[in-house]
Write an enzyme that holds these catalytic residues in place. Sequence first.
Site, PDB file in Angstrom:
ATOM      1  CG  HIS A 376      -2.305  -0.937   1.131  1.00  0.00           C
ATOM      2  ND1 HIS A 376      -3.435  -0.488   0.464  1.00  0.00           N
ATOM      3  CD2 HIS A 376      -2.283  -2.156   1.195  1.00  0.00           C
ATOM      4  CE1 HIS A 376      -4.212  -1.405   0.464  1.00  0.00           C
ATOM      5  NE2 HIS A 376      -3.591  -2.557   1.056  1.00  0.00           N
ATOM      6  CE  LYS A 573      -6.546  14.083  -0.002  1.00  0.00           C
ATOM      7  NZ  LYS A 573      -6.657  12.668  -0.968  1.00  0.00           N
ATOM      8  CE  LYS A 579      -3.439  10.851   3.076  1.00  0.00           C
ATOM      9  NZ  LYS A 579      -4.085  10.251   1.856  1.00  0.00           N
ATOM     10  CB  THR A 681     -10.358   5.157  -2.055  1.00  0.00           C
ATOM     11  OG1 THR A 681      -9.936   5.276  -0.784  1.00  0.00           O
ATOM     12  CG2 THR A 681      -9.621   3.857  -2.502  1.00  0.00           C
TER      13      THR A 681
HETATM   14  C1  PLP Z   1     -12.064   7.139   1.593  1.00  0.00           C
HETATM   15  C2  PLP Z   1     -11.747   7.571   3.101  1.00  0.00           C
HETATM   16  C3  PLP Z   1     -10.308   7.738   3.114  1.00  0.00           C
HETATM   17  C4  PLP Z   1      -9.180   7.848   2.189  1.00  0.00           C
HETATM   18  O1  PLP Z   1      -9.105   8.768   1.611  1.00  0.00           O
HETATM   19  P1  PLP Z   1      -7.833   9.310   0.501  1.00  0.00           P
HETATM   20  O2  PLP Z   1      -8.174  10.608   0.011  1.00  0.00           O
HETATM   21  O3  PLP Z   1      -7.549   8.471  -0.408  1.00  0.00           O
HETATM   22  O4  PLP Z   1      -6.677   9.399   1.713  1.00  0.00           O
HETATM   23  C5  PLP Z   1     -10.019   8.280   4.402  1.00  0.00           C
HETATM   24  N1  PLP Z   1     -10.789   8.296   5.519  1.00  0.00           N
HETATM   25  C6  PLP Z   1     -12.108   8.202   5.381  1.00  0.00           C
HETATM   26  C7  PLP Z   1     -12.939   8.339   6.407  1.00  0.00           C
HETATM   27  C8  PLP Z   1     -12.539   7.466   4.042  1.00  0.00           C
HETATM   28  O5  PLP Z   1     -13.710   7.412   3.944  1.00  0.00           O
END
Ligand code: PLP
Length: 844
Positions: A376, A573, A579, A681
């Site tokens: 990952h 996120k 990020k 995601t």
């Molecule tokens: C989808 C999701 C993430 C992942 O978000 P990314 O932008 O891909 O880092 C993290 N936390 C929650 C609560 C999510 O639903």
Amino acid sequence: MSEVKTSLSESAANLSAYESYHGLTAEAIQRSFLDHLEFTLAKDRFTVTHLDQYLALAYAVRDRLIERWLRTQDTYYRADAKRVYYLSMEFLMGRTLGNAIVNLNLKEECRRALLDLGYRLEDIQETEPDAGLGNGGLGRLAACFLDSMATLALPGYGYGIRYEYGIFNQEIKDGEQVEQPDNWLRYGNPWEIARPEVLYPVHYYGEVVQFPNGNGKIAHKWIKTETVLAMAYDTPIPGYGVQNVNTLRLWSSKASREFDFHHFNEGDYISAVRSKTESETISKVLYPNDNRHSGKELRLKQEYFFVAATLQDIIRRYKKTRKTFDEFPDKVAIQLNDTHPAIAIAELMRIFLDEENIPWEKAWELTQATIAYTNHTVLPEALEKWTVELLGKVLPRHLEIIYDINYHFLRDVRVRYPNNEELVQRVSLVEEPVPGIRPKSIRMANLAIVGSHRVNGVAALHTEILKRDLFRDFALMFPEKFENKTNGITQRRWLACCNPQLASLITEAIGDKWMTDLYEMEKLIPFADDPGFRQAWQKVKQDGKDILIEVVNQTWKHKLRIDKQSLFDCQVKRIHEYKRQLLNLFHAITLYNRLRHQPNLDIVPRTIFFSGKAAPGYRLAKLIIRLINAVADIINHDVVTRDRLRVVFLPNYRVSLAEKIMPGAELSEQISTAGMEASGTGNMKFALNGALTIGTLDGANIEIAEEVGRDNIFIFGLTVEEIAKLKPHYSPWDYFHSDPELNEILNMIGAGYFSPLDKELFHPILFSLLEGGDQYFVLADYRAYVECQERVAQAYLDQDQWTRKSILNTAKMGKFSSDRTIQEYAQSIWRVSPVPVNMVTCEV
Ligand SMILES: *Cc1c(COP(=O)(O)O)cnc(C)c1O
């Protein structure tokens, strides 16, 4: 508390008990709801609380899963099906009720049943606490995969830990993150079934003795261990549009009886009880690190705890139908969600060698053929390494086995690549010590690669980087092992559940096949040119924005006035330097400065939303949260700018909050340093809900751009190749000196503009960006980002064209369903097939 009507409908009152458990009509659900209020919760209409309403509905819905659940397990057994075991330290499930209702197709019935009693389904759903047993993307991926495996009728099981405390609740006090424990089980969990009879011992510490086994070989025995018990709790995972209900089995630690007796014999009752609580701490709390390895003993014990219990359970199930292990890989596929469960490789070997007396070569062949590993991250601080000292103390037999695996592996490497000791050092499972710098350690990723038949990355670019850089030696040795499996999300939760209005609009236009085949969304393409449809789409998006404004009003007690016409620009996120929340914040400050310097400047009004948790030990990430809140405070209070620019930090980002943000988002910020976000995601959730992406060429953004087309996404910034070229001579100072707007921002932060009471508060951020070398290339990408945001603003001015792009984004999300991802795993890694469950419909 609203009052329950005294006279429920005649028809509900007259239903049979069978209907009360199984019936799928509104009347049957109402009967079941009222029965649970009275007989499960012992409440009447005078004492019923919001929690009781939620629990009664949860039990009523759960009843409707039970028969399918039992039949599913029986069907898999009778079919002698190959099972998939998804091993993950994290399952970020969020709420279960709404998802279960959608997957059972019971929404209208539930709504009617409750409305008749004076309750709103939406209000009841809000009472459910999130199951926050994960940090972020990795844990949420596991949750989406469970939904897709059940929907695809695959015999899949999730296995993990039933943490008593999930990811902490984040409060913001004076702009700072404060962590509060997440006592999510406080009011009981109606979705789990305790299985006190499913109990396995897990051993730690002790020593290994060798003895002749009578066949001229040496046998090993792990003795004088400390024992903890793992007890199972099962949660049903209903598929959509099928009868299959799969299982998520989570382990909770319990003190073992022998352990207690040992102390009782010495007459020390207090010590006995104390050891009991100590061994029960193993499943107490989730480690709150995202993408960062914690080398703590308790974490290692957690990893082994759920792996050891899970493998005992898998082998018990296998042995119900087989006498030998020859068919083990034909009946069992084990997927490791990152290296967190990689000790499973040594544990499976230990079981085969020491308990089943299988010879080494055979044991190794079976292990490799069974296990597969998903990587990952390429971030070095996230790669798991356990010191030989700690591993040897906690799991002495496993350390021996890992050394043996390494011995066999390196022997083969030396045969294939003679006279290449540097290669041997690089691929070794053992990292040699450097005195005073690093201790001798076991590289868990190397163990996972060597012990698996497949290794996959989670987006095309990420897999390429694995093959080219991080795992280059392994990819050259075993090219057939490496595969890509681009991540996905479940459209049931991330569209049907969280955005019912948009889901209905889509279904009215193209039917509901998209619920199980997201490629069906392409049928929306012609509607992007239909003005009536665009108008309807825009209206739904506006309703999503209004709901998000309501969330802000609740959170900030109506102190922030949000312009409902402004561009809703969202970055939600985990907070992490890679990020680059800072890059986004610098854009906010850029707009602020432009408005300060030219008060009459005509800009597109924006509301910039941030949300996310920082790991409690990640000091710079916590300081970034403080800076976001400090900047928000200044900007939102400035009468010159506040009608055109707002910055909002939404506390406690979690699945249920994400479900409220996605429908209201118009711009999705996916701006990681190229090469550092394995997939992402969140990017998919936004685009599925019609937000346009501003992003770098990183992770799955690249594939999203390929799908939606460059006209419908805003791409900027350095590529992986450009960063690699720049890296050796990168000087952030050059950007600091040559870009006046950037210079102004950094000077403001340095001079304490956003922290007048403590002018040096944010200096560590400046230090990391300048003296520290700006490892994440924030300054290098700043100008390209600001210019790209200007293109975004320009595009937003033409609402009709923007809406067209929004529709096309949703239309092109087919690839990013986790159904597609799971189908790929099923075909090329697990080699499992669907086993649909047929219900014999029962006559009442
Ligand atoms: C989808 C999701 C993430 C992942 O978000 P990314 O932008 O891909 O880092 C993290 N936390 C929650 C609560 C999510 O639903």
